[in-house]
Design an enzyme around this catalytic site. Structure first.
Site, PDB file in Angstrom:
ATOM      1  N   GLU A  85      49.680  56.911  70.169  1.00 29.86           N
ATOM      2  CA  GLU A  85      48.285  57.158  70.516  1.00 29.86           C
ATOM      3  C   GLU A  85      47.505  56.086  69.776  1.00 29.86           C
ATOM      4  OE1 GLU A  85      46.904  59.166  72.580  1.00 29.86           O
ATOM      5  OE2 GLU A  85      48.654  60.356  73.137  1.00 29.86           O
ATOM      6  N   THR A 130      49.317  48.204  62.852  1.00 30.12           N
ATOM      7  CA  THR A 130      47.951  47.700  62.953  1.00 30.12           C
ATOM      8  C   THR A 130      47.419  47.268  61.587  1.00 30.12           C
ATOM      9  OG1 THR A 130      45.689  48.479  63.308  1.00 30.12           O
ATOM     10  CG2 THR A 130      47.300  50.161  62.827  1.00 30.12           C
ATOM     11  N   ASP A 131      46.425  46.379  61.611  1.00 27.12           N
ATOM     12  CA  ASP A 131      45.774  46.005  60.343  1.00 27.12           C
ATOM     13  C   ASP A 131      44.906  47.147  59.807  1.00 27.12           C
ATOM     14  OD1 ASP A 131      43.722  45.888  62.228  1.00 27.12           O
ATOM     15  OD2 ASP A 131      43.017  43.889  61.661  1.00 27.12           O
ATOM     16  N   GLU A 132      44.649  48.164  60.640  1.00 28.30           N
ATOM     17  CA  GLU A 132      43.731  49.236  60.215  1.00 28.30           C
ATOM     18  C   GLU A 132      44.317  50.064  59.072  1.00 28.30           C
ATOM     19  OE1 GLU A 132      41.750  51.234  63.478  1.00 28.30           O
ATOM     20  OE2 GLU A 132      41.955  49.473  64.753  1.00 28.30           O
ATOM     21  N   TYR A 155      43.664  57.913  63.161  1.00 27.66           N
ATOM     22  CA  TYR A 155      44.569  56.937  63.798  1.00 27.66           C
ATOM     23  C   TYR A 155      45.255  56.074  62.744  1.00 27.66           C
ATOM     24  CZ  TYR A 155      45.973  52.485  65.913  1.00 27.66           C
ATOM     25  OH  TYR A 155      46.678  51.357  66.262  1.00 27.66           O
ATOM     26  N   SER A 156      44.452  55.442  61.873  1.00 24.47           N
ATOM     27  CA  SER A 156      45.076  54.507  60.918  1.00 24.47           C
ATOM     28  C   SER A 156      45.925  55.255  59.905  1.00 24.47           C
ATOM     29  CB  SER A 156      44.032  53.619  60.249  1.00 24.47           C
ATOM     30  OG  SER A 156      43.026  54.376  59.632  1.00 24.47           O
ATOM     31  N   LYS A 159      49.235  55.802  61.564  1.00 24.87           N
ATOM     32  CA  LYS A 159      50.020  54.563  61.625  1.00 24.87           C
ATOM     33  C   LYS A 159      50.531  54.194  60.231  1.00 24.87           C
ATOM     34  CE  LYS A 159      50.675  52.161  64.695  1.00 24.87           C
ATOM     35  NZ  LYS A 159      51.741  52.168  65.756  1.00 24.87           N
ATOM     36  N   ASN A 184      42.877  43.370  66.187  1.00 28.04           N
ATOM     37  CA  ASN A 184      42.494  43.870  67.521  1.00 28.04           C
ATOM     38  C   ASN A 184      42.957  42.938  68.632  1.00 28.04           C
ATOM     39  OD1 ASN A 184      40.633  45.246  65.605  1.00 28.04           O
ATOM     40  ND2 ASN A 184      39.768  46.074  67.487  1.00 28.04           N
ATOM     41  N   LYS A 194      38.643  50.903  75.179  1.00 27.01           N
ATOM     42  CA  LYS A 194      38.477  49.979  74.064  1.00 27.01           C
ATOM     43  C   LYS A 194      37.302  49.051  74.375  1.00 27.01           C
ATOM     44  CE  LYS A 194      42.321  51.543  72.101  1.00 27.01           C
ATOM     45  NZ  LYS A 194      43.586  51.362  72.713  1.00 27.01           N
ATOM     46  N   ASP A 285      26.569  55.972  65.565  1.00 27.65           N
ATOM     47  CA  ASP A 285      27.733  55.269  65.027  1.00 27.65           C
ATOM     48  C   ASP A 285      28.976  56.164  65.068  1.00 27.65           C
ATOM     49  OD1 ASP A 285      29.061  53.137  63.989  1.00 27.65           O
ATOM     50  OD2 ASP A 285      28.016  53.112  62.068  1.00 27.65           O
ATOM     51  N   HIS A 289      33.147  54.763  60.431  1.00 28.79           N
ATOM     52  CA  HIS A 289      33.373  53.464  61.092  1.00 28.79           C
ATOM     53  C   HIS A 289      33.725  52.359  60.075  1.00 28.79           C
ATOM     54  CE1 HIS A 289      31.685  50.779  64.579  1.00 28.79           C
ATOM     55  NE2 HIS A 289      32.903  50.446  64.224  1.00 28.79           N
TER      56      HIS A 289
HETATM   57  P1  NAD Z   1      48.254  51.885  74.561  1.00 30.24           P
HETATM   58  O1  NAD Z   1      47.525  53.156  74.230  1.00 30.24           O
HETATM   59  O2  NAD Z   1      47.693  50.970  75.579  1.00 30.24           O
HETATM   60  O3  NAD Z   1      49.749  52.229  75.011  1.00 30.24           O
HETATM   61  C1  NAD Z   1      50.526  53.186  74.376  1.00 30.24           C
HETATM   62  C2  NAD Z   1      51.727  53.488  75.268  1.00 30.24           C
HETATM   63  O4  NAD Z   1      52.544  54.466  74.598  1.00 30.24           O
HETATM   64  C3  NAD Z   1      51.339  54.096  76.617  1.00 30.24           C
HETATM   65  O5  NAD Z   1      52.076  53.464  77.652  1.00 30.24           O
HETATM   66  C4  NAD Z   1      51.717  55.554  76.486  1.00 30.24           C
HETATM   67  O6  NAD Z   1      52.090  56.145  77.717  1.00 30.24           O
HETATM   68  C5  NAD Z   1      52.889  55.484  75.516  1.00 30.24           C
HETATM   69  N1  NAD Z   1      53.042  56.739  74.766  1.00 30.24           N
HETATM   70  C6  NAD Z   1      52.078  57.433  74.113  1.00 30.24           C
HETATM   71  N2  NAD Z   1      52.593  58.559  73.581  1.00 30.24           N
HETATM   72  C7  NAD Z   1      53.928  58.557  73.878  1.00 30.24           C
HETATM   73  C8  NAD Z   1      54.986  59.440  73.592  1.00 30.24           C
HETATM   74  N3  NAD Z   1      54.784  60.561  72.892  1.00 30.24           N
HETATM   75  N4  NAD Z   1      56.233  59.137  74.031  1.00 30.24           N
HETATM   76  C9  NAD Z   1      56.442  57.992  74.740  1.00 30.24           C
HETATM   77  N5  NAD Z   1      55.472  57.140  75.077  1.00 30.24           N
HETATM   78  C10 NAD Z   1      54.218  57.406  74.636  1.00 30.24           C
HETATM   79  O7  NAD Z   1      48.433  51.159  73.151  1.00 30.24           O
HETATM   80  P2  NAD Z   1      48.415  49.611  72.794  1.00 30.24           P
HETATM   81  O8  NAD Z   1      47.018  49.199  72.543  1.00 30.24           O
HETATM   82  O9  NAD Z   1      49.244  48.867  73.763  1.00 30.24           O
HETATM   83  O10 NAD Z   1      49.154  49.645  71.376  1.00 30.24           O
HETATM   84  C11 NAD Z   1      50.582  49.562  71.311  1.00 30.24           C
HETATM   85  C12 NAD Z   1      50.994  49.599  69.847  1.00 30.24           C
HETATM   86  O11 NAD Z   1      50.409  48.515  69.147  1.00 30.24           O
HETATM   87  C13 NAD Z   1      50.565  50.865  69.114  1.00 30.24           C
HETATM   88  O12 NAD Z   1      51.608  51.241  68.249  1.00 30.24           O
HETATM   89  C14 NAD Z   1      49.338  50.439  68.351  1.00 30.24           C
HETATM   90  O13 NAD Z   1      49.186  51.213  67.174  1.00 30.24           O
HETATM   91  C15 NAD Z   1      49.674  48.995  68.026  1.00 30.24           C
HETATM   92  N6  NAD Z   1      48.523  48.092  67.853  1.00 30.24           N
HETATM   93  C16 NAD Z   1      47.535  48.033  68.800  1.00 30.24           C
HETATM   94  C17 NAD Z   1      46.483  47.138  68.642  1.00 30.24           C
HETATM   95  C18 NAD Z   1      45.390  47.001  69.676  1.00 30.24           C
HETATM   96  O14 NAD Z   1      44.431  46.255  69.461  1.00 30.24           O
HETATM   97  N7  NAD Z   1      45.488  47.645  70.825  1.00 30.24           N
HETATM   98  C19 NAD Z   1      46.430  46.320  67.505  1.00 30.24           C
HETATM   99  C20 NAD Z   1      47.472  46.409  66.554  1.00 30.24           C
HETATM  100  C21 NAD Z   1      48.508  47.291  66.750  1.00 30.24           C
HETATM  101  P1  TYD Z   2      37.836  49.555  69.611  1.00 25.15           P
HETATM  102  O1  TYD Z   2      38.024  48.663  70.780  1.00 25.15           O
HETATM  103  O2  TYD Z   2      37.818  51.037  69.830  1.00 25.15           O
HETATM  104  O3  TYD Z   2      38.938  49.156  68.531  1.00 25.15           O
HETATM  105  P2  TYD Z   2      39.077  49.599  66.962  1.00 25.15           P
HETATM  106  O4  TYD Z   2      38.215  50.765  66.710  1.00 25.15           O
HETATM  107  O5  TYD Z   2      40.528  49.953  66.874  1.00 25.15           O
HETATM  108  O6  TYD Z   2      38.707  48.404  66.172  1.00 25.15           O
HETATM  109  O7  TYD Z   2      36.466  49.166  68.919  1.00 25.15           O
HETATM  110  C1  TYD Z   2      36.202  47.842  68.490  1.00 25.15           C
HETATM  111  C2  TYD Z   2      34.857  47.841  67.790  1.00 25.15           C
HETATM  112  O8  TYD Z   2      33.832  48.119  68.744  1.00 25.15           O
HETATM  113  C3  TYD Z   2      34.719  48.926  66.721  1.00 25.15           C
HETATM  114  O9  TYD Z   2      33.909  48.423  65.662  1.00 25.15           O
HETATM  115  C4  TYD Z   2      33.992  50.045  67.432  1.00 25.15           C
HETATM  116  C5  TYD Z   2      33.091  49.314  68.414  1.00 25.15           C
HETATM  117  N1  TYD Z   2      32.815  49.992  69.694  1.00 25.15           N
HETATM  118  C6  TYD Z   2      31.499  50.054  70.165  1.00 25.15           C
HETATM  119  O10 TYD Z   2      30.543  49.575  69.513  1.00 25.15           O
HETATM  120  N2  TYD Z   2      31.268  50.659  71.379  1.00 25.15           N
HETATM  121  C7  TYD Z   2      32.284  51.209  72.110  1.00 25.15           C
HETATM  122  O11 TYD Z   2      32.009  51.780  73.210  1.00 25.15           O
HETATM  123  C8  TYD Z   2      33.625  51.127  71.618  1.00 25.15           C
HETATM  124  C9  TYD Z   2      34.768  51.726  72.391  1.00 25.15           C
HETATM  125  C10 TYD Z   2      33.842  50.491  70.405  1.00 25.15           C
END
Ligand code: NAD
Ligand code: TYD
Length: 349
Positions: A85, A130-132, A155-156, A159, A184, A194, A285, A289
């Site tokens: 998630e 993640t860096d979070e 979330y963080s 992770k 990100n 996002k 906000d 955050h």
């Molecule tokens: P996403 O939410 O787009 O995709 C997550 C995928 O995992 C989906 O296809 C979902 O169906 C699957 N999934 C969720 N719960 C599951 C479960 N219980 N069993 C099997 N499959 C399941 O996420 P993303 O943005 O592609 O992120 C992928 C990974 O990278 C995550 O671990 C996230 O923490 C990490 N990450 C994401 C970012 C970012 O900016 N998006 C940055 C750094 C790290």
């Molecule tokens: P997001 O894409 O949710 O990534 P993360 O929270 O993992 O960094 O959000 C990026 C930044 O944008 C974060 O500072 C929250 C802000 N944000 C908004 O200002 N408006 C929005 O509708 C969303 C989804 C995020």
């Protein structure tokens, strides 16, 4: 032929990783294991779905029995674990699904590997994080691999917990692991909850662009294909037990990023300059955050010779083009359940 299990391969980053591994590694049989939650979408992989070295399996990593069976049926040599998630706002509304998937699901996967891998020779568990996990920075400083963990959202925290468990399996049982913590991501296939795809979608529909707080929060943005390239490199060349930070060298305040996006969208849509900026709407906000994330990628640059290939203007323009050319993709996933979730979120602000 060796088998590589990629979890979460139908999601945003996972789909780019699966495609890269399938195309670059014909010597591997790639299994994509994904539960297809709201964030998973097999449409992200239609171009490679018939490749001879690719197979999709639907399954939930929270189900330990299912995973044990899968590892008995398939001889799996390596895992790239992305299933999670992934959205901070959802974790604030519903922490438990993050605990289940991100923590329990990761431990289930580690246990399945440990039970199946009697001998760790030639095996690898690669955990994507993640860096979070490092918390929030002030206006200066960068996260390094030695920065102490200080997660601040559900979330963080989930992770961070999974990162600790992966390291614990390395230290306790000798499991070969690598972990990477990335900033990100943005690019094609990102679910429009996002910031960037949400704003693109709202601009297209002439809807308000919600900016949390004053828009002063800073994120370090990386194009998703550059992340996939880094992951493939770490999978091949990363040192056992090591952590690699991956960043874009690309910090933006949210409001400046959105202004740049509005400019690109006005140009591409041939709208009068300033039309999209007029949609910017400051809203309540996000709780807790984090102010700023920024990554020091020196280790991966020096040890593995990786750096981002695209500058942000190019990456963002490419991303906007993809979303404009794939409006049906967006319409399909934003109709129905998602739209009512989003409308509710927006009303609550
Ligand atoms: P996403 O939410 O787009 O995709 C997550 C995928 O995992 C989906 O296809 C979902 O169906 C699957 N999934 C969720 N719960 C599951 C479960 N219980 N069993 C099997 N499959 C399941 O996420 P993303 O943005 O592609 O992120 C992928 C990974 O990278 C995550 O671990 C996230 O923490 C990490 N990450 C994401 C970012 C970012 O900016 N998006 C940055 C750094 C790290
Ligand atoms: P997001 O894409 O949710 O990534 P993360 O929270 O993992 O960094 O959000 C990026 C930044 O944008 C974060 O500072 C929250 C802000 N944000 C908004 O200002 N408006 C929005 O509708 C969303 C989804 C995020």
């Amino acid at each position: 032929m060796k088998t590589l299990l990629v979890t979460g391969g139908a999601g945003f980053i996972g789909s780019h990783v699966v495609r890269k591994m399938v195309l670059d590694h014909p010597e591997f049989h790639i299994i994509n294991l994904d539960q297809l939650t709201y964030a998973g979408n097999l449409e992200n992989l239609t171009d490679i779905q018939d490749a001879p070295n690719y197979r999709f399996i639907r399954g939930n990593i929270v189900d330990g029995t299912f995973l044990e069976k899968l590892f008995q049926e398939e001889e799996i040599h390596g895992v790239i674990h992305l299933a999670a998630e992934s959205h901070v706002d959802r974790s604030i509304a519903d922490p438990m699904s993050f605990i289940n998937t991100n923590i329990v699901g990761t431990v289930n996967l580690l246990n399945a590997c440990r039970n199946a891998w009697k001998d760790f020779e030639g095996k690898l568990f690669y955990h994507i994080s993640t860096d979070e996990v490092y918390g929030s920075l002030g206006s200066s400083g960068l996260f390094t691999e030695d920065t102490a963990y200080d997660p601040r959202s559900p979330y963080s925290a989930s992770k961070a917990s999974s990162d600790h468990l992966v390291r614990a399996y390395h230290h306790t049982y000798g499991m070969p692991i690598v972990i990477s913590n990335c900033s990100n991501n943005y690019g094609p296939n990102q679910f429009p909850e996002k910031l960037i795809p949400l704003a693109i979608n709202n601009i297209l529909q002439m809807k308000p662009i919600p900016i949390y707080g004053k828009g002063e929060n800073v994120r370090d943005w990386l194009y998703v294909e550059d992340h996939a390239t880094a992951i493939e490199l770490i999978f091949r060349k990363g040192s056992n037990g090591r952590t690699y930070n991956i960043g874009g060298l690309n910090e933006w305040q949210n409001i400046d990023l959105i202004r740049l996006l509005c400019k690109i969208m006005d140009e591409k849509l041939e709208r009068e300059s300033g039309t999209s900026e007029g949609l910017i709407t400051y809203v309540k906000d996000r709780a807790g955050h984090d102010l700023r994330y920024a990554i020091d990628s020196t280790r991966i640059a020096e040890e593995l010779d990786w750096k981002p290939s695209l500058n942000f203007e190019e990456g963002l323009a490419r991303t906007v083009t993809w979303y404009l050319e794939n409006q049906e993709w967006m319409q399909r996933i934003t109709s129905g359940v998602y739209q009512s979730y989003y409308d509710q979120q927006y009303r609550d602000r």
